[in-house]
Design a protein around this motif. Structure first.
Motif, short mmCIF file in Angstrom:
data_model
loop_
_atom_site.label_atom_id
_atom_site.label_comp_id
_atom_site.label_asym_id
_atom_site.label_seq_id
_atom_site.Cartn_x
_atom_site.Cartn_y
_atom_site.Cartn_z
N LEU A 137 -3.46 2.30 -1.89
CA LEU A 137 -3.75 3.10 -0.67
C LEU A 137 -4.88 2.37 0.05
N LEU A 138 -6.05 1.87 -0.47
CA LEU A 138 -6.83 1.04 0.35
C LEU A 138 -6.37 -0.22 1.01
N ILE A 139 -5.42 -0.86 0.38
CA ILE A 139 -4.73 -2.18 0.87
C ILE A 139 -3.92 -1.58 2.11
N LEU A 140 -3.17 -0.52 1.78
CA LEU A 140 -2.30 -0.03 3.03
C LEU A 140 -3.40 0.35 4.35
N GLU A 141 -4.43 1.11 3.89
CA GLU A 141 -5.43 1.53 5.08
C GLU A 141 -5.96 0.20 5.77
N SER A 142 -6.34 -0.72 4.87
CA SER A 142 -6.92 -2.00 5.75
C SER A 142 -5.95 -3.04 5.86
N ALA A 143 -4.73 -2.67 6.25
CA ALA A 143 -3.74 -3.73 6.63
C ALA A 143 -4.08 -4.20 7.94
N PRO A 144 -4.18 -5.60 8.23
CA PRO A 144 -4.56 -6.04 9.59
C PRO A 144 -3.65 -5.88 10.50
N MET A 145 -1.99 -5.76 10.13
CA MET A 145 -1.06 -5.74 11.14
C MET A 145 -0.71 -4.07 11.49
N THR A 146 -0.04 -3.97 12.54
CA THR A 146 0.09 -2.59 12.76
C THR A 146 1.35 -2.25 12.04
N VAL A 147 1.37 -1.21 11.15
CA VAL A 147 2.50 -0.59 10.52
C VAL A 147 3.17 0.40 11.21
N PRO A 148 4.73 0.47 11.21
CA PRO A 148 5.24 1.50 11.70
C PRO A 148 4.88 2.84 11.37
N ARG A 149 4.94 3.84 12.08
CA ARG A 149 4.21 5.19 11.71
C ARG A 149 5.04 5.46 10.60
N PHE A 150 6.56 5.72 10.88
CA PHE A 150 7.30 6.23 9.70
C PHE A 150 7.05 5.57 8.16
N PHE A 151 6.92 4.20 8.42
CA PHE A 151 6.74 3.50 7.34
C PHE A 151 5.42 3.85 6.61
N TYR A 152 4.42 3.81 7.37
CA TYR A 152 3.04 3.79 6.90
C TYR A 152 2.97 5.46 6.17
N GLN A 153 3.78 6.36 6.76
CA GLN A 153 3.85 7.67 6.21
C GLN A 153 4.62 7.84 5.02
N GLY A 154 5.68 6.99 4.87
CA GLY A 154 6.45 7.04 3.62
C GLY A 154 5.57 6.29 2.56
N LEU A 155 4.96 5.15 2.90
CA LEU A 155 4.15 4.57 1.67
C LEU A 155 3.01 5.47 1.39
N CYS A 156 2.26 6.25 2.14
CA CYS A 156 0.94 7.10 1.82
C CYS A 156 1.78 8.44 0.88
N TRP A 157 2.86 8.91 1.06
CA TRP A 157 3.33 9.83 0.41
C TRP A 157 3.69 9.17 -1.08
N ILE A 158 4.41 7.92 -1.25
CA ILE A 158 4.81 7.37 -2.32
C ILE A 158 3.33 7.20 -3.26
N LEU A 159 2.46 6.76 -2.58
CA LEU A 159 1.36 6.51 -3.39
C LEU A 159 0.27 7.52 -3.48
N SER A 160 0.49 8.65 -2.83
CA SER A 160 -0.13 9.84 -2.98
C SER A 160 0.22 10.75 -4.11
N VAL A 161 1.51 10.87 -4.22
CA VAL A 161 2.05 11.96 -5.04
C VAL A 161 1.91 11.53 -6.73
N PRO A 162 1.65 10.34 -7.10
CA PRO A 162 1.32 9.98 -8.50
C PRO A 162 -0.24 10.59 -8.69
N ILE A 163 -1.06 10.45 -7.60
CA ILE A 163 -2.25 11.11 -7.88
C ILE A 163 -2.22 12.43 -7.96
N LEU A 164 -1.55 13.01 -7.17
CA LEU A 164 -1.47 14.48 -7.37
C LEU A 164 -0.81 14.76 -8.78
N VAL A 165 0.18 14.19 -9.30
CA VAL A 165 0.58 14.39 -10.72
C VAL A 165 -0.27 14.34 -11.47
N LEU A 166 -1.02 13.11 -11.43
CA LEU A 166 -2.36 12.71 -12.51
C LEU A 166 -3.21 14.12 -12.65
#
Length: 302
Positions: A137-166
């Protein structure tokens, strides 16, 4: 909790990369004395992702400083003199280490799932299961390039769901399992779970999901208050905190500082709640450093 036979191997997994996880792993060495692939997988644990968290956090700090190029203050101009290539190298290094560790840990799950299960059930090792998702998640947030919004949101959910499960698994055990009550298994490393929720809240706020960010923030901050009170009381338990894990005490100020950044991302400004959390983390940092400095002469006397 678990019997001694179940705790001892998991302690070896969690505490030190230099400690063998079992006597069986000692036989998996090449003729030249170097560790074999099997030995690397048995000694690997989720705590190694703390390296990625440190590097990606520094990359995020560098990115935040570089976003103030239009600021007229001399302080920011001093940071802008630094070459941007250093930030790219730092971010690339964090990505490469995180990718390598993730690949190795997937192999560990495939070939040594029993060790992963033992690590997950341990009162210290289970908290480090948040570390891979926090680092990405920190790597995603600190990415130097502009990530497409839908791709950024998808990665955000993919990486956040395991945290919620834990969260559901870990916090549920604190509520319902007699031998895993927080007063019994609570330790400074437990604050990694809080940091995971706060990092997810900050990334969600960056995508525009304010409600989801507030929900993750409230979940993490509520459990931080409970953890802080529990650990401050120093309740006795059968699970002693290893001496080698003493640096984890500095997680006491990492959680409120991360909460300050997360709330700033949610509200959009560095308002009073963010300042309160910042000053709390600053006070805890000074308290920890001061206590360690006071103990140094005492150790020398011995």
């Amino acid at each position: 909790m678990m019997g001694d036979s179940a705790i001892k191997p998991s302690v070896q997994i969690v505490i030190g990369p230099a400690v063998n996880t079992s006597t069986h792993s000692q036989t998996h060495q090449n003729d030249n004395g170097k560790p074999s692939k099997s030995q690397i997988l048995t000694q690997l644990h989720a705590g190694y992702f703390s390296i990625c968290i440190s590097l990606s956090a520094q990359a995020l700090l560098w990115k935040s400083l570089s976003e103030n190029k239009m600021d007229s203050q001399a302080l920011w101009h001093a940071f802008n003199v630094l070459p941007s290539i250093a930030f790219l190298l730092l971010w690339g290094l964090s990505v490469s280490i995180a990718a390598s560790l993730s690949f190795l840990y997937i192999l560990r799950c495939s070939f040594h799932f029993d060790l992963v299960k033992t690590e997950f059930l341990h009162h210290i090792g289970g908290n480090y299961m948040y570390a891979p998702w926090i680092s990405w998640l920190l790597i995603l947030e600190s990415a130097p390039m502009t990530v497409p919004r839908f791709f950024y949101q998808g990665l955000c959910w993919i990486l956040s769901v395991p945290i919620l499960v834990l969260d559901v698994k870990l916090y549920g055990q604190w509520f319902t399992t007699d031998k895993r009550f927080l007063s019994v298994v609570g330790n400074p490393v437990s604050q990694i779970s809080v940091i995971g929720n706060l990092v997810a809240a900050q990334v969600m706020a960056g995508t525009g999901w304010k409600e989801s960010a507030v929900s993750m923030f409230s979940l993490g901050f509520a459990h931080y208050l409970i953890l802080f009170v529990t650990l401050y009381q120093h309740l006795t338990s059968s699970n002693r905190f290893p001496t080698v894990q003493r640096p984890a005490y500095f997680l006491f100020f990492a959680a409120p500082s991360m909460a300050s950044l997360a709330w700033k991302s949610i509200s959009g400004i560095f308002d009073t709640p963010s300042k309160m959390l910042f000053f709390l983390s600053l006070f805890l940092f000074v308290s920890l450093v001061g206590s360690q400095l006071i103990q140094i002469p005492h150790l020398n006397c011995k």
